[in-house]
Scaffold this motif. Structure first.
Motif, PDB file in Angstrom:
ATOM      1  N   ARG A 117       0.826  -1.204   0.000  1.00 15.63           N
ATOM      2  CA  ARG A 117       0.000   0.000   0.000  1.00 15.63           C
ATOM      3  C   ARG A 117       0.858   1.250   0.000  1.00 15.63           C
ATOM      4  O   ARG A 117       1.932   1.281   0.604  1.00 15.63           O
ATOM      5  CB  ARG A 117      -0.936   0.016   1.215  1.00 15.63           C
ATOM      6  CG  ARG A 117      -1.822  -1.206   1.348  1.00 15.63           C
ATOM      7  CD  ARG A 117      -2.579  -1.171   2.660  1.00 15.63           C
ATOM      8  NE  ARG A 117      -3.203  -2.448   2.941  1.00 15.63           N
ATOM      9  CZ  ARG A 117      -4.435  -2.789   2.564  1.00 15.63           C
ATOM     10  NH1 ARG A 117      -5.172  -1.914   1.900  1.00 15.63           N
ATOM     11  NH2 ARG A 117      -4.918  -3.972   2.857  1.00 15.63           N
ATOM     12  N   VAL A 118       0.327   2.323  -0.620  1.00 10.38           N
ATOM     13  CA  VAL A 118       1.095   3.556  -0.712  1.00 10.38           C
ATOM     14  C   VAL A 118       1.365   4.140   0.671  1.00 10.38           C
ATOM     15  O   VAL A 118       2.471   4.618   0.951  1.00 10.38           O
ATOM     16  CB  VAL A 118       0.365   4.573  -1.623  1.00 10.38           C
ATOM     17  CG1 VAL A 118      -0.981   4.993  -1.039  1.00 10.38           C
ATOM     18  CG2 VAL A 118       1.237   5.800  -1.864  1.00 10.38           C
ATOM     19  N   GLU A 119       0.367   4.088   1.574  1.00  9.82           N
ATOM     20  CA  GLU A 119       0.588   4.683   2.883  1.00  9.82           C
ATOM     21  C   GLU A 119       1.588   3.869   3.694  1.00  9.82           C
ATOM     22  O   GLU A 119       2.369   4.422   4.473  1.00  9.82           O
ATOM     23  CB  GLU A 119      -0.732   4.854   3.648  1.00  9.82           C
ATOM     24  CG  GLU A 119      -1.450   3.572   4.031  1.00  9.82           C
ATOM     25  CD  GLU A 119      -2.439   3.106   2.984  1.00  9.82           C
ATOM     26  OE1 GLU A 119      -3.452   2.488   3.378  1.00  9.82           O
ATOM     27  OE2 GLU A 119      -2.196   3.338   1.781  1.00  9.82           O
ATOM     28  N   THR A 120       1.573   2.539   3.532  1.00  8.01           N
ATOM     29  CA  THR A 120       2.537   1.710   4.255  1.00  8.01           C
ATOM     30  C   THR A 120       3.955   1.995   3.773  1.00  8.01           C
ATOM     31  O   THR A 120       4.909   2.026   4.559  1.00  8.01           O
ATOM     32  CB  THR A 120       2.203   0.228   4.082  1.00  8.01           C
ATOM     33  OG1 THR A 120       0.849  -0.001   4.473  1.00  8.01           O
ATOM     34  CG2 THR A 120       3.107  -0.643   4.929  1.00  8.01           C
ATOM     35  N   TRP A 121       4.109   2.209   2.464  1.00 11.94           N
ATOM     36  CA  TRP A 121       5.421   2.561   1.930  1.00 11.94           C
ATOM     37  C   TRP A 121       5.896   3.881   2.552  1.00 11.94           C
ATOM     38  O   TRP A 121       7.048   4.019   2.958  1.00 11.94           O
ATOM     39  CB  TRP A 121       5.330   2.690   0.405  1.00 11.94           C
ATOM     40  CG  TRP A 121       6.622   2.403  -0.301  1.00 11.94           C
ATOM     41  CD1 TRP A 121       7.864   2.752   0.102  1.00 11.94           C
ATOM     42  CD2 TRP A 121       6.786   1.699  -1.526  1.00 11.94           C
ATOM     43  NE1 TRP A 121       8.811   2.326  -0.802  1.00 11.94           N
ATOM     44  CE2 TRP A 121       8.169   1.671  -1.809  1.00 11.94           C
ATOM     45  CE3 TRP A 121       5.906   1.106  -2.435  1.00 11.94           C
ATOM     46  CZ2 TRP A 121       8.688   1.075  -2.956  1.00 11.94           C
ATOM     47  CZ3 TRP A 121       6.424   0.510  -3.566  1.00 11.94           C
ATOM     48  CH2 TRP A 121       7.797   0.487  -3.820  1.00 11.94           C
ATOM     49  N   ALA A 122       4.960   4.848   2.661  1.00 11.77           N
ATOM     50  CA  ALA A 122       5.328   6.131   3.279  1.00 11.77           C
ATOM     51  C   ALA A 122       5.682   5.957   4.751  1.00 11.77           C
ATOM     52  O   ALA A 122       6.662   6.550   5.249  1.00 11.77           O
ATOM     53  CB  ALA A 122       4.170   7.118   3.127  1.00 11.77           C
ATOM     54  N   HIS A 123       4.902   5.139   5.481  1.00 19.73           N
ATOM     55  CA  HIS A 123       5.189   4.914   6.901  1.00 19.73           C
ATOM     56  C   HIS A 123       6.544   4.246   7.088  1.00 19.73           C
ATOM     57  O   HIS A 123       7.306   4.603   8.000  1.00 19.73           O
ATOM     58  CB  HIS A 123       4.104   4.030   7.527  1.00 19.73           C
ATOM     59  CG  HIS A 123       2.731   4.616   7.497  1.00 19.73           C
ATOM     60  ND1 HIS A 123       2.499   5.965   7.531  1.00 19.73           N
ATOM     61  CD2 HIS A 123       1.499   4.024   7.447  1.00 19.73           C
ATOM     62  CE1 HIS A 123       1.188   6.182   7.496  1.00 19.73           C
ATOM     63  NE2 HIS A 123       0.571   5.026   7.445  1.00 19.73           N
ATOM     64  N   ALA A 124       6.867   3.248   6.233  1.00 16.83           N
ATOM     65  CA  ALA A 124       8.127   2.526   6.367  1.00 16.83           C
ATOM     66  C   ALA A 124       9.314   3.437   6.068  1.00 16.83           C
ATOM     67  O   ALA A 124      10.335   3.414   6.776  1.00 16.83           O
ATOM     68  CB  ALA A 124       8.132   1.312   5.429  1.00 16.83           C
TER      69      ALA A 124
END
Length: 668
Positions: free
Chosen positions: A396-403
């Motif tokens: 997911r795009v938000e998970t990539w940003a969080h990581a």
């Protein structure tokens, strides 16, 4: 909006009750909700508790009283007003025409002050010229139902009462509720659940009856009773909504504070009232992060509480913070909030340190943050992105940003604390940025867009939603600097254009799914509704990236919506397009107050000042919104480096520090 009230699992095992579909929550948008957890009171605007729906007094997730119906002189008072006085108190006004009264005007006012702690004061005031002798009756009842059963529409029948001291008592299944009154009633009729008083009112006089609802279950005292972790901040400005939004947001945040049962000295924010009166790890961390301008105590205690839940002992789960799954909209399977919380942990710790978290707290929490990073290293794929659990789980795009944020701020934290691994995480983040820009961006004639996710087989999901805002949230580094982001300059400009366009900006805030996307539903949790904290993330991210016009438009939309909601922002509301003369449309079952939306109110306002502290270095930088979209604004009672902090932004967008720790220097 995951149900975390007691016993929610039963909702999926039995047929729907009272005409409701499985998973459907009762409508609460028209109720007045008083919260001072673990106490809670849900009331209709007329103040009468009828026993229908979710109305009632609750404590620790159990309904102690579902019916509290007042009659005066044989008549039900005519309701004239019901409103919240504070997060934990509601005031109801009604009037009664007495049988001997002359003319159309009522002679008796009935005021009810209802508190979340289980107290109600009922006052009769007479404006008659003669002495009035009135009978007041209060019908009481309860089912002692768990909140989960109420949510599922299966609360159970009303229980039989017995007379107890100066009131009534109910018991079932090892639980009990007692209502006492002061003064005691003249009659207590258990079979009817009725208390009765004979009241004499001299001309112009008043009489008060106080009811107290309690249980044998000892509840932990509200956090505010012993002092809370949030500062007594205030905001003033040319726009009067600034003061009211800050005041109400703080009031709601304090009402949601809960003590950690493993260590009552630590507190965190419950996710939301009434359906989520418990710890939701990701949202508790988001709220703690957005309220760092109010001090670091909430962040520290939230991090400690979650560190106690962290999985250890080796294996692929080592270091992960557990969390439930939640709905992710019409195009993707549910997302794992435990992943989000695990990635947020080192971020909140790193930023809390910049705001002034004590070094001993940092040292205590650092091992848990390192375990989070260790889990990230083992769970991430070759492209640096985390798949969701299960075969072929989407990236997911938000998970990539969080990581990516966890890696960059985690590296900063490790380096500052003299721990190994910082350079490795910086290299990992750089590779992740390159791969994201090359592999997760969809080019098109309109300038392109980030994908919502990559699914099995490598296919990109092109749908545009509010989660895209997380790409602009890079995080706070030393010296007031922002961490590098996943997007390059051209992509950042395009995301700013997309988020501010009519498909995403409803006029009341950012939609969770764009209105032009298939499956858009203005009432969808993540399918088109406005989720306030995503809008706050977008406003702060756009402002930090230099797109102040776009940030200001979203900010004004949420402030306009907040005014309609009495400045108590719900966790979400409908993503209906704003038109001339329209109002924001409530979501019928949205929690209100909710931790992330109350914290978002603070985040939205402090974004105007752009406060970027580096307490370990003894500096603080200001990056105010130069356009001053709300005119002049002044903040007092904030906290930086453990000391009071005040700042004023002029109508020209110039920032001036008015109060700060003596050793703190202006930087940036």
């Amino acid at each position: 909006m995951t149900l975390t009230a007691p016993s929610p699992a039963a909702a999926g095992r039995e047929p729907a009750a009272r005409g409701r579909l499985p998973g459907e929550l009762p409508s609460i948008h028209a109720l007045l909700i008083c919260a001072d957890l673990p106490g809670l009171a849900l009331s209709a605007e007329n103040g009468q508790l009828t026993g229908d729906g979710p109305e009632g007094f609750y404590q620790s997730g159990r309904r102690l009283l579902s019916r509290c119906h007042v009659r005066v002189a044989g008549r039900e008072p005519v309701a004239v007003q019901g409103r919240l006085v504070s997060a934990g108190r509601a005031r109801f006004m009604g009037v009664v025409r007495t049988p001997g009264g002359a003319g159309p005007d009522p002679e008796v006012v009935v005021e009810r002050l209802r508190d979340a702690d289980g107290t109600e004061r009922i006052t009769l005031r007479s404006s008659a010229r003669r002495t009035l002798r009135l009978r007041m009756e209060i019908g009481l009842g309860t089912d002692l139902a768990d909140l989960g059963a109420v949510a599922a529409g299966r609360p159970g029948p009303e229980l039989s009462a017995s007379v107890h001291a100066s009131g009534l008592r109910w018991s079932a299944g090892g639980a009990q509720a007692v209502v006492t009154s002061d003064p005691p009633p003249v009659d207590a009729i258990a079979s009817a659940g009725l208390l009765r008083w004979e009241i004499e009112l001299l001309p112009g006089a008043s009489r008060t009856v106080e009811l107290r609802v309690r249980t044998d279950r000892r509840a932990r005292p509200p956090v505010r009773a012993g002092g809370g972790p949030l500062s007594e901040a205030a905001a003033e400005g040319d726009d009067p909504r600034v003061r009211e939004l800050m005041r109400t947001s703080l009031d709601d945040l304090r009402a949601l504070l809960m003590r950690d049962p493993r260590n009552p000295a630590d507190t965190y924010l419950a996710a939301g009232v009434p359906w989520r009166c418990g710890l939701a790890p990701a949202e508790a961390l988001w709220a703690a992060r957005m309220t760092l301008p109010l001090g670091t105590r909430l962040a520290a205690s939230t991090l400690r509480a979650l560190a106690r839940t962290q999985r250890t002992g080796g294996g692929p789960e080592h270091g992960r913070i557990p969390g439930p799954f939640r709905d992710a909209g019409p195009h993707l399977p549910p997302s794992c909030t435990g992943i989000e919380a695990t990635l947020a942990f080192p971020v909140v710790l790193a930023e809390a340190r910049r705001w002034g978290l004590a070094e001993q707290d940092v040292e205590e929490l650092l091992p848990a943050a390192e375990r989070c990073l260790m889990w990230l290293r083992g769970a991430a794929g070759d492209d640096g992105c985390l798949p969701e659990p299960g075969p072929g789980g989407p990236r997911r795009v938000e998970t990539w940003a969080h990581a990516h944020r966890a890696a960059v701020l985690g590296a900063d934290l490790l380096a500052a604390c003299g721990r190994p691994g910082a350079e490795g995480w910086r290299e990992w983040a750089a590779v992740t940025r390159r791969r994201f820009r090359e592999d997760f961006w969809i080019d098109d004639r309109a300038g392109g867009r980030p994908a919502a996710a990559r699914i099995a087989g490598g296919r990109l999901v092109p749908h545009l939603g509010g989660a895209t805002a997380h790409l602009l949230d890079t995080g706070l580094l030393g010296g007031g600097g922002q961490a590098p982001g996943l997007l390059d300059k051209v992509q950042t400009e395009q995301v700013a254009r997309l988020l501010s366009g009519p498909a995403m900006d409803s006029g009341w805030g950012l939609r969770s799914l764009g209105s032009r996307e298939p499956g858009h539903n203005p009432f969808g949790h993540r399918g088109g509704a406005v989720r306030v904290h995503e809008t706050a993330v977008a406003v702060a991210g756009l402002a930090a990236a230099g797109y102040e016009r776009e940030a200001a438009a979203l900010l004004r939309g949420v402030l306009d919506a907040a005014a309609v909601f009495g400045n108590r922002l719900p966790e979400m509301y409908a993503g209906e397009q704003r038109t001339t003369g329209s109002l924001p449309v409530p979501h019928p079952a949205a929690c209100r107050p909710a931790a992330v939306s109350a914290a978002a109110g603070v985040h939205l306002l402090t974004a105007l000042a752009g406060i970027r502290p580096d307490a370990p270095a003894g500096t603080v930088a200001l990056f105010p919104m130069r356009g001053a979209p709300l005119g002049a604004v002044q903040f007092s009672g904030l906290r930086v480096a453990g000391e009071p902090f005040g700042v004023r932004i002029s109508r020209l967008g110039l920032g001036m520090i008015e109060e700060a720790a003596g050793a703190l220097q202006l930087g940036g």
